[in-house]
Design a protein around this motif. Structure first.
Motif, mmCIF file in Angstrom:
data_model
loop_
_atom_site.group_PDB
_atom_site.id
_atom_site.type_symbol
_atom_site.label_atom_id
_atom_site.label_comp_id
_atom_site.label_asym_id
_atom_site.label_seq_id
_atom_site.Cartn_x
_atom_site.Cartn_y
_atom_site.Cartn_z
ATOM 1 N N ALA A 148 -0.347 2.955 -8.233
ATOM 2 C CA ALA A 148 -1.414 2.485 -7.352
ATOM 3 C C ALA A 148 -2.741 2.535 -8.085
ATOM 4 O O ALA A 148 -2.839 3.105 -9.176
ATOM 5 C CB ALA A 148 -1.466 3.352 -6.092
ATOM 6 N N THR B 69 0.836 -1.199 0.000
ATOM 7 C CA THR B 69 0.000 0.000 0.000
ATOM 8 C C THR B 69 0.871 1.249 0.000
ATOM 9 O O THR B 69 2.012 1.229 0.464
ATOM 10 C CB THR B 69 -0.926 0.051 1.247
ATOM 11 O OG1 THR B 69 -0.124 0.000 2.423
ATOM 12 C CG2 THR B 69 -1.921 -1.102 1.252
ATOM 13 N N THR B 70 0.309 2.342 -0.495
ATOM 14 C CA THR B 70 0.988 3.631 -0.462
ATOM 15 C C THR B 70 0.943 4.174 0.962
ATOM 16 O O THR B 70 0.235 3.631 1.824
ATOM 17 C CB THR B 70 0.297 4.648 -1.387
ATOM 18 O OG1 THR B 70 -1.012 4.915 -0.874
ATOM 19 C CG2 THR B 70 0.211 4.139 -2.827
ATOM 20 N N GLU C 151 5.506 4.815 -7.572
ATOM 21 C CA GLU C 151 4.480 3.861 -7.158
ATOM 22 C C GLU C 151 3.315 3.982 -8.124
ATOM 23 O O GLU C 151 2.802 5.080 -8.354
ATOM 24 C CB GLU C 151 3.967 4.178 -5.752
ATOM 25 C CG GLU C 151 4.779 3.601 -4.652
ATOM 26 C CD GLU C 151 4.210 3.908 -3.276
ATOM 27 O OE1 GLU C 151 4.531 3.129 -2.372
ATOM 28 O OE2 GLU C 151 3.483 4.902 -3.110
ATOM 29 N N SER D 246 -3.599 3.386 -0.222
ATOM 30 C CA SER D 246 -4.120 2.808 -1.466
ATOM 31 C C SER D 246 -3.312 1.581 -1.866
ATOM 32 O O SER D 246 -2.089 1.559 -1.703
ATOM 33 C CB SER D 246 -4.034 3.832 -2.605
ATOM 34 O OG SER D 246 -4.802 4.964 -2.319
ATOM 35 N N PRO D 247 -3.965 0.562 -2.422
ATOM 36 C CA PRO D 247 -3.235 -0.616 -2.876
ATOM 37 C C PRO D 247 -2.251 -0.270 -4.006
ATOM 38 O O PRO D 247 -2.585 0.479 -4.923
ATOM 39 C CB PRO D 247 -4.333 -1.543 -3.399
ATOM 40 C CG PRO D 247 -5.580 -1.082 -2.715
ATOM 41 C CD PRO D 247 -5.410 0.404 -2.540
ATOM 42 N N VAL D 248 -1.044 -0.792 -3.899
ATOM 43 C CA VAL D 248 -0.011 -0.583 -4.922
ATOM 44 C C VAL D 248 -0.069 -1.728 -5.917
ATOM 45 O O VAL D 248 -0.100 -2.899 -5.533
ATOM 46 C CB VAL D 248 1.398 -0.504 -4.273
ATOM 47 C CG1 VAL D 248 2.488 -0.511 -5.333
ATOM 48 C CG2 VAL D 248 1.509 0.730 -3.403
ATOM 49 N N GLU D 249 -0.091 -1.381 -7.202
ATOM 50 C CA GLU D 249 -0.055 -2.405 -8.250
ATOM 51 C C GLU D 249 1.380 -2.820 -8.539
ATOM 52 O O GLU D 249 1.663 -3.984 -8.781
ATOM 53 C CB GLU D 249 -0.720 -1.874 -9.517
ATOM 54 C CG GLU D 249 -2.201 -1.621 -9.321
ATOM 55 C CD GLU D 249 -2.851 -0.964 -10.519
ATOM 56 O OE1 GLU D 249 -2.148 -0.298 -11.314
ATOM 57 O OE2 GLU D 249 -4.078 -1.125 -10.654
ATOM 58 N N SER E 192 -0.488 7.206 -10.217
ATOM 59 C CA SER E 192 0.952 7.010 -10.038
ATOM 60 C C SER E 192 1.568 8.259 -9.443
ATOM 61 O O SER E 192 1.112 9.368 -9.715
ATOM 62 C CB SER E 192 1.620 6.721 -11.385
ATOM 63 O OG SER E 192 1.130 5.530 -11.937
#
Length: 153
Positions: free
Chosen positions: A131, A41-42, A129, A46-49, A135
């Motif tokens: 996300a 996560t950031t 990152e 937020s979820p990081v891709e 980005s």
């Protein structure tokens, strides 16, 4: 002091790195290793891709060598290994591996800590990152700079 650095474009196995490092030692009594992994996560949650680490092969390689050499000059270590990824890194994958060996534990701990503080602020990488909500580029934080300042030379 023996040291080696590696810029890795692909996933690497920290356990294999440690095993190889240990196999090259002789009579050291203190071995310390550290593995940094890509967060899922950031800072905002937020979820990081994916994490993307851009680099310049010569400049980035030189910056890793400079950090490793400075650690060897500063601490009583006999061996040091630094592996750092570049390119796309998935959450949970290893980004960095640092190992230090010395006759006694304190120097190994301090050398590994020093290397990580220097890599966070001085290694030549551009980190982004990606996300789910967009980005953004990652810069060293005030905390990263404060940690680096502990070692003022």
């Amino acid at each position: 002091m023996r040291h080696s650095t590696c810029l890795a474009s692909d996933r690497f196995d920290p356990a294999l790195e440690l095993s190889t490092f240990l196999g090259q030692l002789s009579d050291e009594g203190g071995i310390v290793s550290f593995v940094g992994v890509a967060r899922p996560t950031t800072r905002g949650g937020s979820p990081v891709e994916r994490l993307f680490l851009d680099h310049h092969p010569r400049l980035t390689g030189r910056s890793l060598e400079e950090v490793a050499g400075a650690a060897g000059d500063r601490f009583d270590v006999s061996a040091l290994r630094v592996v750092h990824r570049f390119g796309e890194v998935a959450p949970g994958e290893a980004i960095v591996f640092v190992a230090a060996a010395s006759a006694h534990r304190r120097a190994a701990f301090e050398a590994a800590d020093y290397v990580m503080d220097r890599l966070k602020t001085d290694a030549v990488f551009w980190k982004r990152e990606d996300a789910v909500d967009g980005s953004h580029w990652i810069e060293p934080t005030d905390s990263d700079r404060a940690e680096r300042a502990r070692w003022s030379e």
